[in-house]
Design a protein around this motif. Sequence first.
Motif, PDB file in Angstrom:
ATOM      1  N   ILE A 351       0.822  -1.204   0.000  1.00 46.62           N
ATOM      2  CA  ILE A 351       0.000   0.000   0.000  1.00 46.62           C
ATOM      3  C   ILE A 351       0.863   1.263   0.000  1.00 46.62           C
ATOM      4  O   ILE A 351       0.465   2.313  -0.525  1.00 46.62           O
ATOM      5  N   ASP A 352       2.061   1.179   0.582  1.00 44.39           N
ATOM      6  CA  ASP A 352       2.950   2.346   0.599  1.00 44.39           C
ATOM      7  C   ASP A 352       3.439   2.694  -0.804  1.00 44.39           C
ATOM      8  O   ASP A 352       3.609   3.875  -1.132  1.00 44.39           O
ATOM      9  N   TYR A 353       3.665   1.679  -1.624  1.00 42.38           N
ATOM     10  CA  TYR A 353       4.074   1.957  -2.994  1.00 42.38           C
ATOM     11  C   TYR A 353       2.936   2.603  -3.776  1.00 42.38           C
ATOM     12  O   TYR A 353       3.160   3.478  -4.617  1.00 42.38           O
ATOM     13  N   TRP A 354       1.721   2.173  -3.507  1.00 41.79           N
ATOM     14  CA  TRP A 354       0.564   2.789  -4.149  1.00 41.79           C
ATOM     15  C   TRP A 354       0.444   4.257  -3.722  1.00 41.79           C
ATOM     16  O   TRP A 354       0.217   5.147  -4.547  1.00 41.79           O
ATOM     17  N   HIS A 355       0.620   4.510  -2.431  1.00 40.97           N
ATOM     18  CA  HIS A 355       0.580   5.891  -1.947  1.00 40.97           C
ATOM     19  C   HIS A 355       1.708   6.720  -2.572  1.00 40.97           C
ATOM     20  O   HIS A 355       1.513   7.905  -2.872  1.00 40.97           O
ATOM     21  N   SER A 356       2.864   6.104  -2.765  1.00 40.44           N
ATOM     22  CA  SER A 356       3.978   6.814  -3.400  1.00 40.44           C
ATOM     23  C   SER A 356       3.604   7.253  -4.813  1.00 40.44           C
ATOM     24  O   SER A 356       3.874   8.388  -5.230  1.00 40.44           O
ATOM     25  N   TYR A 357       2.987   6.336  -5.547  1.00 37.21           N
ATOM     26  CA  TYR A 357       2.569   6.667  -6.912  1.00 37.21           C
ATOM     27  C   TYR A 357       1.543   7.802  -6.902  1.00 37.21           C
ATOM     28  O   TYR A 357       1.654   8.771  -7.664  1.00 37.21           O
ATOM     29  N   ARG A 358       0.552   7.701  -6.038  1.00 42.81           N
ATOM     30  CA  ARG A 358      -0.468   8.738  -5.964  1.00 42.81           C
ATOM     31  C   ARG A 358       0.134  10.083  -5.547  1.00 42.81           C
ATOM     32  O   ARG A 358      -0.278  11.146  -6.023  1.00 42.81           O
ATOM     33  N   HIS A 359       1.113  10.023  -4.672  1.00 44.74           N
ATOM     34  CA  HIS A 359       1.784  11.236  -4.208  1.00 44.74           C
ATOM     35  C   HIS A 359       2.537  11.910  -5.356  1.00 44.74           C
ATOM     36  O   HIS A 359       2.405  13.124  -5.570  1.00 44.74           O
ATOM     37  N   LEU A 360       3.298  11.137  -6.104  1.00 44.79           N
ATOM     38  CA  LEU A 360       4.012  11.688  -7.257  1.00 44.79           C
ATOM     39  C   LEU A 360       3.033  12.231  -8.288  1.00 44.79           C
ATOM     40  O   LEU A 360       3.274  13.285  -8.896  1.00 44.79           O
ATOM     41  N   LEU A 361       1.947  11.527  -8.479  1.00 47.17           N
ATOM     42  CA  LEU A 361       0.939  11.963  -9.439  1.00 47.17           C
ATOM     43  C   LEU A 361       0.381  13.331  -9.060  1.00 47.17           C
ATOM     44  O   LEU A 361       0.171  14.200  -9.921  1.00 47.17           O
ATOM     45  N   SER A 362       0.174  13.531  -7.785  1.00 44.44           N
ATOM     46  CA  SER A 362      -0.389  14.814  -7.332  1.00 44.44           C
ATOM     47  C   SER A 362       0.599  15.971  -7.518  1.00 44.44           C
ATOM     48  O   SER A 362       0.201  17.114  -7.688  1.00 44.44           O
ATOM     49  N   TYR A 363       1.896  15.669  -7.487  1.00 43.40           N
ATOM     50  CA  TYR A 363       2.912  16.706  -7.692  1.00 43.40           C
ATOM     51  C   TYR A 363       2.999  17.116  -9.155  1.00 43.40           C
ATOM     52  O   TYR A 363       3.364  18.236  -9.472  1.00 43.40           O
ATOM     53  N   ASP A 364       2.719  16.160 -10.056  1.00 44.39           N
ATOM     54  CA  ASP A 364       2.769  16.400 -11.492  1.00 44.39           C
ATOM     55  C   ASP A 364       4.126  16.934 -11.970  1.00 44.39           C
ATOM     56  O   ASP A 364       4.201  17.951 -12.660  1.00 44.39           O
ATOM     57  N   PRO A 365       5.233  16.260 -11.639  1.00 37.82           N
ATOM     58  CA  PRO A 365       6.530  16.692 -12.172  1.00 37.82           C
ATOM     59  C   PRO A 365       6.637  16.350 -13.655  1.00 37.82           C
ATOM     60  O   PRO A 365       5.930  15.463 -14.154  1.00 37.82           O
ATOM     61  N   ASP A 366       7.514  17.039 -14.357  1.00 41.20           N
ATOM     62  CA  ASP A 366       7.715  16.738 -15.777  1.00 41.20           C
ATOM     63  C   ASP A 366       8.453  15.420 -15.957  1.00 41.20           C
ATOM     64  O   ASP A 366       8.185  14.679 -16.909  1.00 41.20           O
ATOM     65  N   GLN A 367       9.386  15.145 -15.068  1.00 43.64           N
ATOM     66  CA  GLN A 367      10.169  13.918 -15.146  1.00 43.64           C
ATOM     67  C   GLN A 367      10.312  13.347 -13.741  1.00 43.64           C
ATOM     68  O   GLN A 367      10.217  14.078 -12.749  1.00 43.64           O
ATOM     69  N   VAL A 368      10.513  12.036 -13.655  1.00 41.60           N
ATOM     70  CA  VAL A 368      10.741  11.405 -12.356  1.00 41.60           C
ATOM     71  C   VAL A 368      11.976  10.515 -12.440  1.00 41.60           C
ATOM     72  O   VAL A 368      12.325  10.008 -13.505  1.00 41.60           O
ATOM     73  N   GLN A 369      12.608  10.354 -11.312  1.00 41.42           N
ATOM     74  CA  GLN A 369      13.736   9.429 -11.207  1.00 41.42           C
ATOM     75  C   GLN A 369      13.580   8.671  -9.902  1.00 41.42           C
ATOM     76  O   GLN A 369      13.706   9.251  -8.818  1.00 41.42           O
ATOM     77  N   LEU A 370      13.276   7.391 -10.006  1.00 35.59           N
ATOM     78  CA  LEU A 370      13.144   6.559  -8.819  1.00 35.59           C
ATOM     79  C   LEU A 370      14.495   5.979  -8.434  1.00 35.59           C
ATOM     80  O   LEU A 370      15.277   5.562  -9.306  1.00 35.59           O
ATOM     81  N   LEU A 371      14.753   5.954  -7.141  1.00 34.30           N
ATOM     82  CA  LEU A 371      16.016   5.454  -6.613  1.00 34.30           C
ATOM     83  C   LEU A 371      15.732   4.538  -5.430  1.00 34.30           C
ATOM     84  O   LEU A 371      14.655   4.584  -4.833  1.00 34.30           O
ATOM     85  N   TYR A 372      16.722   3.707  -5.113  1.00 33.46           N
ATOM     86  CA  TYR A 372      16.636   2.868  -3.912  1.00 33.46           C
ATOM     87  C   TYR A 372      17.507   3.480  -2.806  1.00 33.46           C
ATOM     88  O   TYR A 372      18.619   3.968  -3.081  1.00 33.46           O
ATOM     89  N   ASN A 409       8.275  -6.632   4.400  1.00 35.58           N
ATOM     90  CA  ASN A 409       6.906  -7.045   4.099  1.00 35.58           C
ATOM     91  C   ASN A 409       6.624  -7.274   2.621  1.00 35.58           C
ATOM     92  O   ASN A 409       5.524  -7.684   2.261  1.00 35.58           O
ATOM     93  N   VAL A 410       7.605  -7.010   1.762  1.00 38.53           N
ATOM     94  CA  VAL A 410       7.394  -7.129   0.316  1.00 38.53           C
ATOM     95  C   VAL A 410       8.607  -7.825  -0.290  1.00 38.53           C
ATOM     96  O   VAL A 410       9.739  -7.365  -0.090  1.00 38.53           O
ATOM     97  N   PRO A 411       8.424  -8.914  -1.029  1.00 42.20           N
ATOM     98  CA  PRO A 411       9.569  -9.587  -1.642  1.00 42.20           C
ATOM     99  C   PRO A 411      10.252  -8.702  -2.685  1.00 42.20           C
ATOM    100  O   PRO A 411       9.643  -7.790  -3.254  1.00 42.20           O
ATOM    101  N   VAL A 412      11.507  -9.015  -2.954  1.00 45.76           N
ATOM    102  CA  VAL A 412      12.321  -8.186  -3.850  1.00 45.76           C
ATOM    103  C   VAL A 412      11.688  -8.051  -5.222  1.00 45.76           C
ATOM    104  O   VAL A 412      11.653  -6.965  -5.807  1.00 45.76           O
ATOM    105  N   TRP A 413      11.171  -9.154  -5.743  1.00 48.53           N
ATOM    106  CA  TRP A 413      10.618  -9.087  -7.100  1.00 48.53           C
ATOM    107  C   TRP A 413       9.438  -8.130  -7.175  1.00 48.53           C
ATOM    108  O   TRP A 413       9.244  -7.430  -8.178  1.00 48.53           O
ATOM    109  N   ARG A 414       8.658  -8.055  -6.076  1.00 46.28           N
ATOM    110  CA  ARG A 414       7.492  -7.173  -6.105  1.00 46.28           C
ATOM    111  C   ARG A 414       7.893  -5.715  -5.890  1.00 46.28           C
ATOM    112  O   ARG A 414       7.273  -4.813  -6.461  1.00 46.28           O
ATOM    113  N   VAL A 415       8.939  -5.485  -5.106  1.00 50.17           N
ATOM    114  CA  VAL A 415       9.476  -4.129  -4.985  1.00 50.17           C
ATOM    115  C   VAL A 415       9.934  -3.646  -6.359  1.00 50.17           C
ATOM    116  O   VAL A 415       9.655  -2.513  -6.773  1.00 50.17           O
ATOM    117  N   PHE A 416      10.634  -4.528  -7.063  1.00 53.40           N
ATOM    118  CA  PHE A 416      11.121  -4.181  -8.397  1.00 53.40           C
ATOM    119  C   PHE A 416       9.955  -3.859  -9.337  1.00 53.40           C
ATOM    120  O   PHE A 416      10.013  -2.878 -10.093  1.00 53.40           O
TER     121      PHE A 416
END
Length: 513
Positions: A351-372, A409-416
């Motif tokens: 659910i945190d990854y879903w919230h992350s996506y919704r959060h970025l969506l609300s910011y509406d940046p032109d470009q994104v760069q995801l990092l670990y 709480n989330v396996p590596v493949w699903r984080v990826f």
Amino acid sequence: MKIILLNPPHTAIGSRIPGEHLPPLGLLSVGGPLIDDGHTVCLVDADRELLTIEEMVSTILTNAPDVLMLGHSGSGSVHSTVLKICQKIKEYQPQLIIIYGGVHPTYHWDEIMLEAPAIDIIVRGEGEKTTRELVRALEVGQTLSEVAGIVFRENGRTQATPPAKVIDQLDQFRVGWELIDHKDYSYWGGKRAVVVQFSRGCPYLCSYCGQRGFWSKWRHRDPQKFAQELGRLYREEGVELINFADELPTGSRKAWKTFLEALIAEDVPLLLVGSTRAGDIVRDKDILHLYKQAGVVRFLLGIETYNETTLAHIRKGASMSEDREAIQLLRKHGIISMATYVLGFHEERDIDYWHSYRHLLSYDPDQVQLLYATPHRWTPFYESVEHRRVVQKDTTKWDYKHQVLEAENVPVWRVFMWFKTIEVLMQARPRVLYRMLFHPEARYRHAMRWYTQIGRKVWFHELFEFLFKTRIEKNGPALSALMGTAFTKREYSMASKGQRTAGTIPIMNASDH
């Protein structure tokens, strides 16, 4: 003396996929003062030329230097490569003096001296003044204990000298631009490019940052001299794009405004890209037209996380409302916003990854760069995650683009999959595609298209690598068991008494450089 500066090859995806390379600023900054001292200096850029270790050894032996200096901006993930290079070189030329510098050896100096007999000397902290004094000492046979800011061996024992003083006047040392052929370096889709620093350091306390303690305090170059240098690079070398390596180039509004005005007066059509804090963009809302006029085409803003508690925990010192306003202000002035977002600061659930996506969506940046989230042993963040398990033991992949720490709480493949899905959804938004195709400014459209093309290549490369090449530790060791306990007390170990200025930006007078 005859000196070779070696930029070792990097394994990071970003160093390979775009097919473009930027000059190694750190080595060029060291090279300029050495040339001015009368030494014969040349650069071997093995990263750009994709040299194998055997080819590097052959090139170095053919040039027969007295001293070999190595350094890399991504010194943590490239460290194991450096060790292999040094060992191989010493097999053929045991008398060659090898000097190693950068962020990683600055903090891991004692371990490196124990594990790497091929490395003779380590330069800790800023290199321009220290390497100059070090080479002078080697040339005349002076005892190395008199050179501040180094580590060396004497009678089989490791000796560390006191920290060198921070370089307050950055303009007293010049960048050795003559060490490169500018046509060999490009960015932004074939545009001749360089990396520069207007300032060094950052006063903020982000717990994960591996840079702030290395620079000890924030300071900047003379704004007018800096603008003149950029103007010369355009007129004499054909440089088109300036990539700022600063953590916070906009730290002083007065100095940054003076620089922008001076660069505008130079009347050169440069493109400027860099990173800054959203707060500085909001602060400068009344002078953003100067940003635009000077050539700023994109600023990277560290959004990092959607969770206010996590923001406080990592001591980001930012607010979500400020982040959102900064993106809106940049768009209003035709400047591209790139939002970086980090996964792994806390042990997320789906659910945190879903919230992350919704959060970025609300910011509406032109470009994104995801990092670990990638832990550096000298940072407070490392200390807070020592207990977490490591899923990637290969440190050459500790480059922010590979997951290092387990999400309980989330396996590596699903984080990826969350990581890659968020990237696609953010960059394929209709409004982003519209801006890329129909924005009224040609340079804006070019920048958006170029980033999209590069992103597509990287996306498929990372997917292929994860599926067929990446080895994941299913029951990996705790971080502290693999890398050792934190040495957070070392973070500001290179700062002399009174030199640390974290938490404040000094007020700059007109004469301050």
